[in-house]
Design a protein around this motif. Structure first.
Motif, PDB file in Angstrom:
ATOM      1  N   SER A  34       0.825  -1.216   0.000  1.00  0.00           N
ATOM      2  CA  SER A  34       0.000   0.000   0.000  1.00  0.00           C
ATOM      3  C   SER A  34       0.852   1.255   0.000  1.00  0.00           C
ATOM      4  N   ALA A  35       2.124   1.116   0.335  1.00  0.00           N
ATOM      5  CA  ALA A  35       3.008   2.283   0.309  1.00  0.00           C
ATOM      6  C   ALA A  35       3.254   2.774  -1.087  1.00  0.00           C
ATOM      7  N   LEU A  36       2.991   1.938  -2.066  1.00  0.00           N
ATOM      8  CA  LEU A  36       3.186   2.326  -3.474  1.00  0.00           C
ATOM      9  C   LEU A  36       1.881   2.783  -4.129  1.00  0.00           C
ATOM     10  N   ALA A  37       0.806   3.017  -3.347  1.00  0.00           N
ATOM     11  CA  ALA A  37      -0.503   3.362  -3.940  1.00  0.00           C
ATOM     12  C   ALA A  37      -0.440   4.679  -4.700  1.00  0.00           C
ATOM     13  N   GLU A  38       0.233   5.690  -4.116  1.00  0.00           N
ATOM     14  CA  GLU A  38       0.287   6.991  -4.780  1.00  0.00           C
ATOM     15  C   GLU A  38       1.043   6.903  -6.101  1.00  0.00           C
ATOM     16  N   GLU A  39       2.204   6.184  -6.082  1.00  0.00           N
ATOM     17  CA  GLU A  39       2.953   6.045  -7.329  1.00  0.00           C
ATOM     18  C   GLU A  39       2.161   5.252  -8.364  1.00  0.00           C
ATOM     19  N   ALA A  40       1.381   4.265  -7.938  1.00  0.00           N
ATOM     20  CA  ALA A  40       0.602   3.470  -8.887  1.00  0.00           C
ATOM     21  C   ALA A  40      -0.507   4.310  -9.526  1.00  0.00           C
ATOM     22  N   ALA A  41      -1.151   5.176  -8.709  1.00  0.00           N
ATOM     23  CA  ALA A  41      -2.216   6.034  -9.259  1.00  0.00           C
ATOM     24  C   ALA A  41      -1.648   6.998 -10.284  1.00  0.00           C
ATOM     25  N   GLN A  42      -0.486   7.578  -9.995  1.00  0.00           N
ATOM     26  CA  GLN A  42       0.133   8.494 -10.949  1.00  0.00           C
ATOM     27  C   GLN A  42       0.502   7.772 -12.235  1.00  0.00           C
ATOM     28  N   LEU A  43       0.998   6.539 -12.104  1.00  0.00           N
ATOM     29  CA  LEU A  43       1.347   5.768 -13.293  1.00  0.00           C
ATOM     30  C   LEU A  43       0.125   5.468 -14.144  1.00  0.00           C
ATOM     31  N   ARG A  44      -1.030   5.149 -13.472  1.00  0.00           N
ATOM     32  CA  ARG A  44      -2.243   4.864 -14.251  1.00  0.00           C
ATOM     33  C   ARG A  44      -2.730   6.115 -14.994  1.00  0.00           C
ATOM     34  N   ARG A  45      -2.637   7.285 -14.344  1.00  0.00           N
ATOM     35  CA  ARG A  45      -3.051   8.532 -15.020  1.00  0.00           C
ATOM     36  C   ARG A  45      -2.199   8.793 -16.254  1.00  0.00           C
ATOM     37  N   GLU A  46      -0.924   8.554 -16.123  1.00  0.00           N
ATOM     38  CA  GLU A  46      -0.049   8.761 -17.278  1.00  0.00           C
ATOM     39  C   GLU A  46      -0.369   7.797 -18.401  1.00  0.00           C
ATOM     40  N   LEU A  47      -0.695   6.570 -18.048  1.00  0.00           N
ATOM     41  CA  LEU A  47      -1.036   5.584 -19.081  1.00  0.00           C
ATOM     42  C   LEU A  47      -2.345   5.930 -19.779  1.00  0.00           C
ATOM     43  N   ARG A  48      -3.333   6.534 -19.011  1.00  0.00           N
ATOM     44  CA  ARG A  48      -4.601   6.907 -19.648  1.00  0.00           C
ATOM     45  C   ARG A  48      -4.428   8.107 -20.578  1.00  0.00           C
ATOM     46  N   ARG A  49      -3.511   8.995 -20.229  1.00  0.00           N
ATOM     47  CA  ARG A  49      -3.308  10.181 -21.070  1.00  0.00           C
ATOM     48  C   ARG A  49      -2.569   9.851 -22.349  1.00  0.00           C
ATOM     49  N   ARG A  50      -1.799   8.892 -22.376  1.00  0.00           N
ATOM     50  CA  ARG A  50      -0.985   8.586 -23.554  1.00  0.00           C
ATOM     51  C   ARG A  50      -1.807   8.225 -24.788  1.00  0.00           C
ATOM     52  N   PRO A  51      -2.831   7.356 -24.697  1.00  0.00           N
ATOM     53  CA  PRO A  51      -3.626   7.070 -25.917  1.00  0.00           C
ATOM     54  C   PRO A  51      -4.332   8.306 -26.455  1.00  0.00           C
ATOM     55  N   THR A  52      -4.855   9.187 -25.547  1.00  0.00           N
ATOM     56  CA  THR A  52      -5.532  10.401 -26.002  1.00  0.00           C
ATOM     57  C   THR A  52      -4.570  11.311 -26.727  1.00  0.00           C
TER      58      THR A  52
END
Length: 238
Positions: free
Chosen positions: A32-50
């Motif tokens: 759970s200590a990596l939750a913030e980094e994982a959320a940021q990574l998911r946002r970056e992955l969603r922005r890339r296709p757009t």
């Protein structure tokens, strides 16, 4: 196996060596200590296709815009040609393109309206107010002298009703050889013909019957036999 870091820690057993530029990699015991980094990574992955789709459209738009403009222009041209060449139903016989010249029907342009206040000229080119001759039968002889019709009108006019002939130039028409008194005038400006809205017609003399108040009571597009308007002349004298 990789080299140990500054604190003497090396890669876990069974894992391949990590690139040295990654620096120290610490794997926490609690995920759970990596939750913030994982959320940021998911946002970056969603922005890339757009962003990739936007870049793709921007790369294609310069090529497609001229094609769209050309297509719109082509469709507009085709629509205009279709409107011009589309077959139309023929007009019915009772709706001619050009209205025939009226024969006996009275044009409703001046009937029931005041006679225009026009100053005509006599044989000496002196101004004569047309309203000063009322009640009157005014005959336009600019297209036809029609001496016989004018003489018949003068003979049928009762006392007190003027018969006035009007030409369309400064040349005053001669009085008829027979019949009653006729006042011959000229209308150089053509104001009376314009107000009547009847184009000159060869061998035709239109006439206006005007009462003493200046109201046009009847318009005769073509002056015929005196019997057609004798009753109206009698009413003008009343």
């Amino acid at each position: 196996m990789g080299m140990p870091d500054a604190e003497g820690h090396g890669p876990p057993e069974g894992l391949p060596d990590l690139p040295p530029e990654w620096g120290r990699v610490v794997v926490p015991d609690d995920a759970s200590a990596l939750a913030e980094e994982a959320a940021q990574l998911r946002r970056e992955l969603r922005r890339r296709p757009t962003a990739a789709r936007r870049d793709h459209l921007l790369r294609r738009s310069p090529l497609h815009l001229p094609a769209v403009i050309l297509l719109v222009a082509l469709l507009t041209t085709i629509a205009g040609l279709a409107a011009v060449t589309w077959p139309r139903s023929p007009r019915s016989p009772d709706r001619p393109t050009v209205l025939p010249y009226p024969s006996s029907a009275e044009p409703p342009v001046l009937t029931g309206r005041p006679l225009p206040a026009l100053d005509l000229v006599d044989v000496e080119e002196s101004p004569v107010p047309l309203r000063g001759l009322l009640p009157a039968m005014i005959i336009l002889v600019d297209a036809c002298v029609c001496a016989a019709q004018v003489a018949a009108a003068a003979d049928a006019a009762p006392e007190g009703v003027s018969v006035v002939t009007v030409t369309g130039s400064r040349t005053v028409a001669p009085a008829p050889a027979t019949g009653g008194p006729v006042t011959a005038l000229a209308d150089p400006a053509g104001g009376l013909r314009t107000a009547l809205r009847l184009p000159p017609r060869p061998d035709t003399a239109p006439a206006l019957l005007v009462d003493r108040t200046g109201t046009v009571v009847r318009v005769l597009p073509a002056l015929d036999a005196a019997g057609d308007y004798r009753t109206d002349l009698t009413r003008l004298a009343a």
